[in-house]
Design a protein around this motif. Sequence first.
Motif, PDB file in Angstrom:
ATOM      1  N   THR A  94       7.004 -13.004   2.510  1.00  0.00           N
ATOM      2  CA  THR A  94       7.667 -12.907   1.214  1.00  0.00           C
ATOM      3  C   THR A  94       7.938 -14.298   0.643  1.00  0.00           C
ATOM      4  N   GLY A 125       0.507   0.039  -4.694  1.00  0.00           N
ATOM      5  CA  GLY A 125       1.017   0.851  -3.598  1.00  0.00           C
ATOM      6  C   GLY A 125       0.085   2.003  -3.257  1.00  0.00           C
ATOM      7  N   VAL A 140       5.265   1.885  -4.969  1.00  0.00           N
ATOM      8  CA  VAL A 140       5.426   1.004  -3.816  1.00  0.00           C
ATOM      9  C   VAL A 140       6.747   1.292  -3.108  1.00  0.00           C
ATOM     10  N   ASN A 141       6.680   1.369  -1.784  1.00  0.00           N
ATOM     11  CA  ASN A 141       7.889   1.487  -0.973  1.00  0.00           C
ATOM     12  C   ASN A 141       8.516   0.100  -0.846  1.00  0.00           C
ATOM     13  N   PRO A 142       9.744  -0.093  -1.364  1.00  0.00           N
ATOM     14  CA  PRO A 142      10.333  -1.438  -1.331  1.00  0.00           C
ATOM     15  C   PRO A 142      10.947  -1.806   0.017  1.00  0.00           C
ATOM     16  N   SER A 147       6.075  -3.867   2.700  1.00  0.00           N
ATOM     17  CA  SER A 147       6.805  -4.311   1.511  1.00  0.00           C
ATOM     18  C   SER A 147       6.823  -5.821   1.359  1.00  0.00           C
ATOM     19  N   ASP A 150       3.517  -6.377  -0.454  1.00  0.00           N
ATOM     20  CA  ASP A 150       3.424  -5.671  -1.736  1.00  0.00           C
ATOM     21  C   ASP A 150       4.456  -6.184  -2.735  1.00  0.00           C
ATOM     22  N   GLU A 151       5.703  -6.240  -2.304  1.00  0.00           N
ATOM     23  CA  GLU A 151       6.770  -6.656  -3.218  1.00  0.00           C
ATOM     24  C   GLU A 151       6.752  -8.165  -3.451  1.00  0.00           C
ATOM     25  N   ASP A 276       2.630   4.334   4.960  1.00  0.00           N
ATOM     26  CA  ASP A 276       2.376   3.802   3.611  1.00  0.00           C
ATOM     27  C   ASP A 276       0.920   3.401   3.390  1.00  0.00           C
TER      28      ASP A 276
END
Length: 317
Positions: A94, A125, A140-142, A147, A150-151, A276
């Motif tokens: 991240t 997602g 999208v699963n946060p 995550s 993705d996030e 996911d």
Amino acid sequence: MRYGSTKKILVTGGAGFLGSHLCERLLEQGHEVLCVDNFFTGARRNVAHLLDNSSFELMRHDVTHPLFVEVDEIYNLACPASPVHYQFDPVQTTKTSVHGAINMLGLAKRLKAKVLQASTSEVYGDPEVHPQPEEYWGRVNPVGFRSCYDEGKRCAETLFFDYYRQHKLAVKVVRIFNTYGPRMHPNDGRVVSNLIVQALKGEDITIYGDGSQTRAFCYVDDLIEAMMRMMATGPEVVGPINIGNPGEFSIRQLADLVIELTGTTSKIVSRPLPPDDPRQRRPDITRAKEVLGWEPSVPLREGLTKTVAYFQQLMRE
């Protein structure tokens, strides 16, 4: 095709799979290239053949820390892109997406340089819309295992657009769908490299679920061409623009093709689907066709043949 006059170009993540091919192409165009990588997933061997080129410079650096260099353009590719690697240290993943974007945007702002963000189809997602157009906001699963990537990439896109609106920065955002080819990491856990390596070793070929989930596979040369065309566009083109191959194949079809091309006696075995894991993934590339005049040209069989040859050579070394 040549894109513009000679420039000094920074490629973050430049020793990685995509980055090394991009550095190669930029040098072929006559540009000076500064390749920056922390070698978490990138490898010196990917750019070793470029080190004798006087227009190429390799620097070990982590983009979560500020970078002070003088360049005309920035391609921001730095971030582990496979689940095996980005889940190894999710906090750092991240940080790489978010702090890396902030640092590259800050550098671009100081230099008044054009900057391109290599975003990802993972921003969609597990999609409810198929194929995925750029207007789709995603599902999208946060708080899941994916995550961090993705996030992180979604937040990086937010930062790019806020710098564009707030500071009038020349930004470009592309969303990259599944890409494959020579210099993929053999242990990155991505489906193409996984299946080829297992086949060449004569091991069981692992698919998840019944293999009916679909992906769209773009050969690396096509992908790099699209990125360079995006960077060459005028200030009115910001994106996001999907780049990938709209040809859709099931994982089972891919496994069968890998078995055919490698001549392996490996057997296909099924494992439970990871959490996911998207059931479908295919880009709508209408915008890329209209804005960039681009669409992929390398068929899956041709690209896989070249990729198998690369892994065969790698395993002989």
